[in-house]
Design an enzyme around this catalytic site. Structure first.
Site, PDB file in Angstrom:
ATOM      1  N   MET A  91       5.616   3.790   2.184  1.00 49.11           N
ATOM      2  CA  MET A  91       6.192   2.958   1.114  1.00 49.11           C
ATOM      3  C   MET A  91       5.251   3.023  -0.086  1.00 49.11           C
ATOM      4  SD  MET A  91       7.764  -0.373   3.090  1.00 49.11           S
ATOM      5  CE  MET A  91       6.333  -0.783   4.055  1.00 49.11           C
ATOM      6  N   ALA A  92       5.724   3.652  -1.142  1.00 49.69           N
ATOM      7  CA  ALA A  92       4.905   3.794  -2.342  1.00 49.69           C
ATOM      8  C   ALA A  92       4.566   2.408  -2.881  1.00 49.69           C
ATOM      9  CB  ALA A  92       5.668   4.605  -3.386  1.00 49.69           C
TER      10      ALA A  92
ATOM     11  N   GLN B  46       2.782  12.730   2.768  1.00 54.85           N
ATOM     12  CA  GLN B  46       4.160  12.973   2.324  1.00 54.85           C
ATOM     13  C   GLN B  46       4.158  13.524   0.904  1.00 54.85           C
ATOM     14  OE1 GLN B  46       7.127   9.963   1.057  1.00 54.85           O
ATOM     15  NE2 GLN B  46       8.244  10.588   2.875  1.00 54.85           N
TER      16      GLN B  46
ATOM     17  N   CYS C 132      13.793   8.952  -0.400  1.00 48.09           N
ATOM     18  CA  CYS C 132      13.599   7.965  -1.458  1.00 48.09           C
ATOM     19  C   CYS C 132      14.837   7.924  -2.365  1.00 48.09           C
ATOM     20  CB  CYS C 132      12.346   8.380  -2.237  1.00 48.09           C
ATOM     21  SG  CYS C 132      12.073   7.424  -3.688  1.00 48.09           S
TER      22      CYS C 132
ATOM     23  N   LYS D  30      11.734  13.672   6.097  1.00 51.84           N
ATOM     24  CA  LYS D  30      12.294  12.316   6.132  1.00 51.84           C
ATOM     25  C   LYS D  30      13.507  12.305   5.226  1.00 51.84           C
ATOM     26  CE  LYS D  30      11.088   7.427   5.532  1.00 51.84           C
ATOM     27  NZ  LYS D  30      11.730   6.996   4.287  1.00 51.84           N
TER      28      LYS D  30
ATOM     29  N   ASN E 148      15.052   4.945  11.637  1.00 54.29           N
ATOM     30  CA  ASN E 148      14.505   4.007  10.653  1.00 54.29           C
ATOM     31  C   ASN E 148      15.640   3.243   9.961  1.00 54.29           C
ATOM     32  OD1 ASN E 148      13.673   4.408   7.264  1.00 54.29           O
ATOM     33  ND2 ASN E 148      12.558   2.962   8.535  1.00 54.29           N
TER      34      ASN E 148
HETATM   35  C1  LIG Z   1       8.587  -0.400  -1.795  1.00 52.62           C
HETATM   36  C2  LIG Z   1       9.128   0.779  -1.026  1.00 52.62           C
HETATM   37  C3  LIG Z   1       8.590   2.036  -1.262  1.00 52.62           C
HETATM   38  C4  LIG Z   1       9.076   3.146  -0.553  1.00 52.62           C
HETATM   39  N1  LIG Z   1       8.485   4.368  -0.760  1.00 52.62           N
HETATM   40  C5  LIG Z   1       8.869   5.432  -0.003  1.00 52.62           C
HETATM   41  C6  LIG Z   1       8.182   6.670  -0.084  1.00 52.62           C
HETATM   42  O1  LIG Z   1       7.198   6.833  -0.834  1.00 52.62           O
HETATM   43  N2  LIG Z   1       8.635   7.696   0.680  1.00 52.62           N
HETATM   44  C7  LIG Z   1       9.709   7.557   1.523  1.00 52.62           C
HETATM   45  O2  LIG Z   1      10.083   8.519   2.201  1.00 52.62           O
HETATM   46  N3  LIG Z   1      10.360   6.389   1.644  1.00 52.62           N
HETATM   47  C8  LIG Z   1       9.953   5.321   0.924  1.00 52.62           C
HETATM   48  N4  LIG Z   1      10.553   4.109   1.110  1.00 52.62           N
HETATM   49  C9  LIG Z   1      11.584   3.961   2.174  1.00 52.62           C
HETATM   50  C10 LIG Z   1      10.946   3.504   3.506  1.00 52.62           C
HETATM   51  O3  LIG Z   1      10.085   4.491   4.015  1.00 52.62           O
HETATM   52  C11 LIG Z   1      12.033   3.193   4.571  1.00 52.62           C
HETATM   53  O4  LIG Z   1      12.772   4.371   4.794  1.00 52.62           O
HETATM   54  C12 LIG Z   1      12.992   2.081   4.125  1.00 52.62           C
HETATM   55  O5  LIG Z   1      12.285   0.975   3.594  1.00 52.62           O
HETATM   56  C13 LIG Z   1      13.858   1.592   5.293  1.00 52.62           C
HETATM   57  O6  LIG Z   1      13.090   1.069   6.338  1.00 52.62           O
HETATM   58  P1  LIG Z   1      12.946  -0.536   6.558  1.00 52.62           P
HETATM   59  O7  LIG Z   1      14.327  -1.106   6.608  1.00 52.62           O
HETATM   60  O8  LIG Z   1      12.193  -0.675   7.833  1.00 52.62           O
HETATM   61  O9  LIG Z   1      12.198  -1.055   5.359  1.00 52.62           O
HETATM   62  C14 LIG Z   1      10.115   2.990   0.394  1.00 52.62           C
HETATM   63  C15 LIG Z   1      10.651   1.723   0.606  1.00 52.62           C
HETATM   64  C16 LIG Z   1      10.166   0.617  -0.076  1.00 52.62           C
HETATM   65  C17 LIG Z   1      10.754  -0.745   0.213  1.00 52.62           C
END
Ligand SMILES: Cc1cc2nc3c(=O)[nH]c(=O)nc-3n(C[C@H](O)[C@H](O)[C@H](O)COP(=O)(O)O)c2cc1C
Length: 331
Positions: free
Chosen positions: A19-20, A72, A102, A141, A202
């Site tokens: 999560m960025a 990543q 993303c 991903k 996920n």
């Molecule tokens: C603040 C934020 C930043 C994220 N940044 C990335 C990222 O850099 N790379 C990525 O593949 N997914 C990113 N995601 C997606 C998450 O990896 C994940 O797939 C998504 O939040 C769903 O999972 P969850 O319901 O458990 O949160 C981000 C999600 C959030 C909320």
């Protein structure tokens, strides 16, 4: 069964989502200590002109982390992605993960992330370019597809397997869904059924029971947890406990939550320096304590702390007051 990617065997099958802006080194280290078996860096742009920024340098810092180091990368130009993979391996990456999950339309002005899923030929070019450029495992991903009427995750999973990708993570939403609605797991189940690769499920996994349900339903090899770990980084411990014993985990004692939070804040100060660390710490404090009524009364004062010692003193006062409040309510 142990979860493996290439030559790497993980301690368990719980993964912290990249999560960025959240999963920096201090956060990843905390989640590892609290039971995550695998963590992934925040995405790093494939653009070479941004490599020297402080932000990218901090994102590439994995010192002291347990391996394998998983980085990543994000971008939409095959040769640039291949070059970024090589560059990150030279700087310590042991597994490269490609971001097609993303929802942002553009990452650094080119189509990237899940926007790529619309262009299957480009996906294939990127995967082939990266896999053939490196000797370490490459993982992907992605989301379930571009839109609800075009869920092409199974098609892309076949392409990924053919290109030599070694594991897939699938977030149960389409790009068009952004974060709206609920994640669905049927497409993840289909991906697992259709390819021989390890699959990580996920999306919306927010409790130990849900983790078990998603694993059972999808037959995934592992599950990835994102947003709920911002509020409850100890969720990994709880899921591990449930998967191993079948019994509902207790909520950790406040004393433990306080110790974990303080440890995390101290690591943020050390990693970013005190000035930036105190400011970054505020969002973590809000995520963890934000659902508490008493916290919301004192939040304005707590957010005004500008030094590490003020912030830690305020946190200590919050937990002390909270204990007193609990004692008052009980007596
Ligand atoms: C603040 C934020 C930043 C994220 N940044 C990335 C990222 O850099 N790379 C990525 O593949 N997914 C990113 N995601 C997606 C998450 O990896 C994940 O797939 C998504 O939040 C769903 O999972 P969850 O319901 O458990 O949160 C981000 C999600 C959030 C909320």
């Amino acid at each position: 069964m142990a979860f493996e990617i290439g030559p790497y065997r993980f301690a368990n099958n719980l993964v912290l989502a990249p999560m960025a802006g959240v999963t920096d080194r201090p956060f990843r280290q905390m989640c590892r200590r609290l039971g995550a078996g695998m963590t992934v860096s925040e995405m790093i742009t494939s653009r070479p002109d941004l490599r020297d920024s402080r932000k990218t340098r901090l994102r590439m810092d994995h010192s002291g982390e347990p391996g394998p180091i998983i980085v990543q990368i994000a971008g939409g130009i095959p040769a640039m992605m291949a070059d970024a993979a090589r560059y990150n391996i030279d700087n310590g990456a042991e597994i490269i993960d490609i971001n097609m999950g993303c929802p942002a339309k553009k990452v650094c002005r080119v189509d990237a992330g899940s926007a790529l899923m619309k262009d299957v030929r480009l996906v294939e070019s990127i995967l082939r370019a990266v896999v053939s450029a490196v000797t370490v495992p490459v993982t992907l991903k992605m989301r379930t597809g571009w839109s609800r009427s075009n869920r092409n995750a199974v098609e892309i999973a076949h392409i990924a397997e053919d290109c030599g990708i070694q594991a897939l993570t699938v977030h149960g939403r389409t790009r068009e869904d952004k974060y709206l609605g609920e994640a669905e797991y049927e497409t993840i189940r289909q991906v697992k059924k259709n390819v021989g690769l390890p699959v990580i499920a996920n999306g919306d996994i927010n409790s130990a029971k849900k983790a078990q349900m998603v694993m059972d339903f999808t037959a995934a090899d592992a599950i990835m947890v994102g947003r709920i770990a911002q509020q409850r980084p100890w969720i990994f411990q709880q899921i591990n406990h449930f998967l191993q014993t079948g019994s509902e985990p207790d909520d950790p004692a406040d004393e433990l939550k306080q110790a974990w939070l303080v440890g995390h804040l101290q690591n943020l100060y050390a990693f970013y320096g005190e000035h930036q660390g105190v400011r970054i710490a505020r969002k973590h404090i809000n995520w963890q304590l934000g659902n508490d009524q008493y916290y919301n009364q004192i939040k304005p004062a707590l957010m005004q702390a500008t030094t590490a010692s003020q912030q830690l003193t305020s946190i200590a006062a919050y937990f002390d007051d909270n204990r007193l409040n609990r004692y008052d309510r009980a007596s």
